[in-house]
Design a protein around this motif. Sequence first.
Motif, PDB file in Angstrom:
ATOM      1  N   PRO A 176     -58.756  74.836 -22.886  1.00  0.00           N
ATOM      2  CA  PRO A 176     -59.708  75.263 -24.167  1.00  0.00           C
ATOM      3  C   PRO A 176     -59.278  76.454 -24.609  1.00  0.00           C
ATOM      4  N   TYR A 177     -58.310  77.575 -23.474  1.00  0.00           N
ATOM      5  CA  TYR A 177     -58.199  78.901 -23.752  1.00  0.00           C
ATOM      6  C   TYR A 177     -57.192  79.595 -25.683  1.00  0.00           C
ATOM      7  N   LEU A 178     -56.931  77.795 -25.591  1.00  0.00           N
ATOM      8  CA  LEU A 178     -55.915  78.224 -26.633  1.00  0.00           C
ATOM      9  C   LEU A 178     -56.558  77.187 -28.036  1.00  0.00           C
ATOM     10  N   VAL A 179     -57.802  76.720 -27.891  1.00  0.00           N
ATOM     11  CA  VAL A 179     -58.897  76.571 -29.687  1.00  0.00           C
ATOM     12  C   VAL A 179     -58.490  77.431 -30.109  1.00  0.00           C
ATOM     13  N   ARG A 180     -59.134  78.980 -29.591  1.00  0.00           N
ATOM     14  CA  ARG A 180     -58.893  80.449 -31.217  1.00  0.00           C
ATOM     15  C   ARG A 180     -57.749  80.430 -31.362  1.00  0.00           C
ATOM     16  N   ARG A 181     -57.027  80.054 -30.237  1.00  0.00           N
ATOM     17  CA  ARG A 181     -55.678  80.621 -30.719  1.00  0.00           C
ATOM     18  C   ARG A 181     -54.754  79.454 -31.952  1.00  0.00           C
ATOM     19  N   TYR A 182     -55.142  78.198 -31.909  1.00  0.00           N
ATOM     20  CA  TYR A 182     -55.292  77.249 -33.273  1.00  0.00           C
ATOM     21  C   TYR A 182     -56.463  77.259 -34.283  1.00  0.00           C
ATOM     22  N   GLU A 183     -57.232  77.116 -33.954  1.00  0.00           N
ATOM     23  CA  GLU A 183     -58.065  77.971 -35.155  1.00  0.00           C
ATOM     24  C   GLU A 183     -57.642  78.605 -35.777  1.00  0.00           C
ATOM     25  N   ARG A 184     -56.410  79.166 -35.621  1.00  0.00           N
ATOM     26  CA  ARG A 184     -56.371  80.706 -36.091  1.00  0.00           C
ATOM     27  C   ARG A 184     -55.010  80.709 -37.582  1.00  0.00           C
ATOM     28  N   LEU A 185     -54.218  80.466 -36.140  1.00  0.00           N
ATOM     29  CA  LEU A 185     -52.679  79.239 -36.401  1.00  0.00           C
ATOM     30  C   LEU A 185     -52.351  78.521 -37.200  1.00  0.00           C
ATOM     31  N   TYR A 186     -53.667  77.358 -37.321  1.00  0.00           N
ATOM     32  CA  TYR A 186     -53.393  76.608 -38.152  1.00  0.00           C
ATOM     33  C   TYR A 186     -55.229  76.573 -39.536  1.00  0.00           C
ATOM     34  N   ALA A 187     -55.412  77.707 -39.458  1.00  0.00           N
ATOM     35  CA  ALA A 187     -56.756  78.016 -40.778  1.00  0.00           C
ATOM     36  C   ALA A 187     -56.281  78.209 -42.133  1.00  0.00           C
ATOM     37  N   ASP A 188     -55.253  78.176 -42.408  1.00  0.00           N
ATOM     38  CA  ASP A 188     -55.233  77.631 -44.264  1.00  0.00           C
ATOM     39  C   ASP A 188     -54.275  76.072 -43.866  1.00  0.00           C
ATOM     40  N   GLY A 189     -54.702  74.842 -43.401  1.00  0.00           N
ATOM     41  CA  GLY A 189     -54.298  74.185 -43.447  1.00  0.00           C
ATOM     42  C   GLY A 189     -53.640  72.865 -41.880  1.00  0.00           C
ATOM     43  N   ALA A 190     -52.119  72.036 -42.278  1.00  0.00           N
ATOM     44  CA  ALA A 190     -52.098  71.078 -41.956  1.00  0.00           C
ATOM     45  C   ALA A 190     -50.878  71.961 -41.333  1.00  0.00           C
ATOM     46  N   TYR A 191     -50.257  72.633 -41.086  1.00  0.00           N
ATOM     47  CA  TYR A 191     -49.129  73.045 -41.467  1.00  0.00           C
ATOM     48  C   TYR A 191     -49.298  74.865 -40.575  1.00  0.00           C
ATOM     49  N   ALA A 192     -48.101  75.216 -39.596  1.00  0.00           N
ATOM     50  CA  ALA A 192     -48.004  76.654 -39.247  1.00  0.00           C
ATOM     51  C   ALA A 192     -47.869  77.521 -40.281  1.00  0.00           C
ATOM     52  N   PRO A 193     -48.140  78.448 -40.235  1.00  0.00           N
ATOM     53  CA  PRO A 193     -47.569  79.209 -41.113  1.00  0.00           C
ATOM     54  C   PRO A 193     -46.250  80.089 -41.594  1.00  0.00           C
ATOM     55  N   LYS A 194     -45.424  80.318 -42.459  1.00  0.00           N
ATOM     56  CA  LYS A 194     -44.311  79.755 -42.822  1.00  0.00           C
ATOM     57  C   LYS A 194     -43.448  80.931 -42.009  1.00  0.00           C
ATOM     58  N   TRP A 195     -44.223  81.914 -41.492  1.00  0.00           N
ATOM     59  CA  TRP A 195     -43.263  82.914 -40.874  1.00  0.00           C
ATOM     60  C   TRP A 195     -43.113  82.599 -39.702  1.00  0.00           C
ATOM     61  N   TYR A 196     -44.779  81.167 -38.676  1.00  0.00           N
ATOM     62  CA  TYR A 196     -44.108  80.754 -37.971  1.00  0.00           C
ATOM     63  C   TYR A 196     -42.862  79.662 -37.540  1.00  0.00           C
ATOM     64  N   GLN A 197     -42.414  78.499 -38.556  1.00  0.00           N
ATOM     65  CA  GLN A 197     -41.894  78.040 -38.769  1.00  0.00           C
ATOM     66  C   GLN A 197     -40.813  78.830 -38.917  1.00  0.00           C
ATOM     67  N   ARG A 198     -40.151  79.511 -39.697  1.00  0.00           N
ATOM     68  CA  ARG A 198     -39.393  80.323 -39.695  1.00  0.00           C
ATOM     69  C   ARG A 198     -38.782  81.172 -38.547  1.00  0.00           C
ATOM     70  N   ARG A 199     -39.081  81.439 -37.559  1.00  0.00           N
ATOM     71  CA  ARG A 199     -38.945  81.734 -36.082  1.00  0.00           C
ATOM     72  C   ARG A 199     -38.790  80.993 -35.289  1.00  0.00           C
ATOM     73  N   ILE A 200     -39.108  79.767 -35.972  1.00  0.00           N
ATOM     74  CA  ILE A 200     -38.755  78.168 -34.434  1.00  0.00           C
ATOM     75  C   ILE A 200     -37.225  77.570 -34.863  1.00  0.00           C
ATOM     76  N   THR A 201     -37.661  78.157 -36.309  1.00  0.00           N
ATOM     77  CA  THR A 201     -36.219  77.111 -36.357  1.00  0.00           C
ATOM     78  C   THR A 201     -34.841  78.414 -36.103  1.00  0.00           C
ATOM     79  N   ARG A 202     -35.269  79.617 -36.429  1.00  0.00           N
ATOM     80  CA  ARG A 202     -33.813  80.449 -35.979  1.00  0.00           C
ATOM     81  C   ARG A 202     -33.526  80.178 -35.170  1.00  0.00           C
ATOM     82  N   GLN A 203     -34.280  80.465 -33.829  1.00  0.00           N
ATOM     83  CA  GLN A 203     -34.407  80.710 -32.603  1.00  0.00           C
ATOM     84  C   GLN A 203     -33.766  78.986 -32.673  1.00  0.00           C
TER      85      GLN A 203
END
Length: 277
Positions: A210-237
């Motif tokens: 439950p402590y992650l719910v607000r973080r998810y609501e912010r991360l996925y606020a724009d729709g079904a996908y995580a923000p591009k900056w987050y996706q790029r970071r994971i892909t690069r790593q």
Amino acid sequence: MRSSTCVYCFARKTHSYLDLDTGLGFDSQIVVKVNAPELLRRQLGSRRWAGDHIAMGTNVDCYQRAEGRYRLMPGILAALRDHANPFSILTKGTLILRDLDLLTQAAEVTDVGISVSVGFTDPELWRTVEPGTPAPERRLDVVRTLGEHGIGCGVLMAPVIPFLSDQPAQLRATVRAIAAAGATSVTPLVLHLRPGAREWFMAWLNREHPYLVRRYERLYADGAYAPKWYQRRITRQVHELAQEYGIGPAGAGMPRRIREQEPEVEPMSEPTQLTLI
């Protein structure tokens, strides 16, 4: 019949097309097209069929539990082999090894691509978020076994789950295990939450983390996908780790034909998902 399900599965929405429930119904009911091999063979034999690449497992896993009872894939693979039609399979299921002989035979005459989905190796996370699926280490055994039989197998590292499997140490452990299994490539994919899956996943998150719910609501606020900056970071790593552990570039093992020397072929068209109706 209970299917092998994941709380994040984007295919949940497709259950609603048949007026079935996308939550518990998706976890407990499955629709089986028992004449799929016959329909496929008829389609492949049609003059209108141009021999396009067929992608399987892109919506629902063709090697989930029901396949053990209905045994549809042997007939499907035999039809593809007999018509030398290129295909690829994405799966979480270890049952694919049952059809190793057919896969090998098909790869003698056409392009065959296999990819296994392993998003993380944390056993506790697996038990809660992917109930009913084979453990990650068993899926990696599939990668290893296919490689030992000359069938290159890539890994779709999916999903990378924000705040639960995305820490540097977790990513390293997963990529290291993928490399040790002999994967020809690794392709990361961050969790996406489409309608149907989003509601079910968020309900699970509220119960388990439950402590992650607000973080998810912010991360996925724009729709079904995580923000591009987050996706790029994971892909690069992940790509940096793959290079460190000696895994080839994404797509290196898919599709692949088993031959001592491959002839020159015309480039394939974009993969097509065949609808059997």
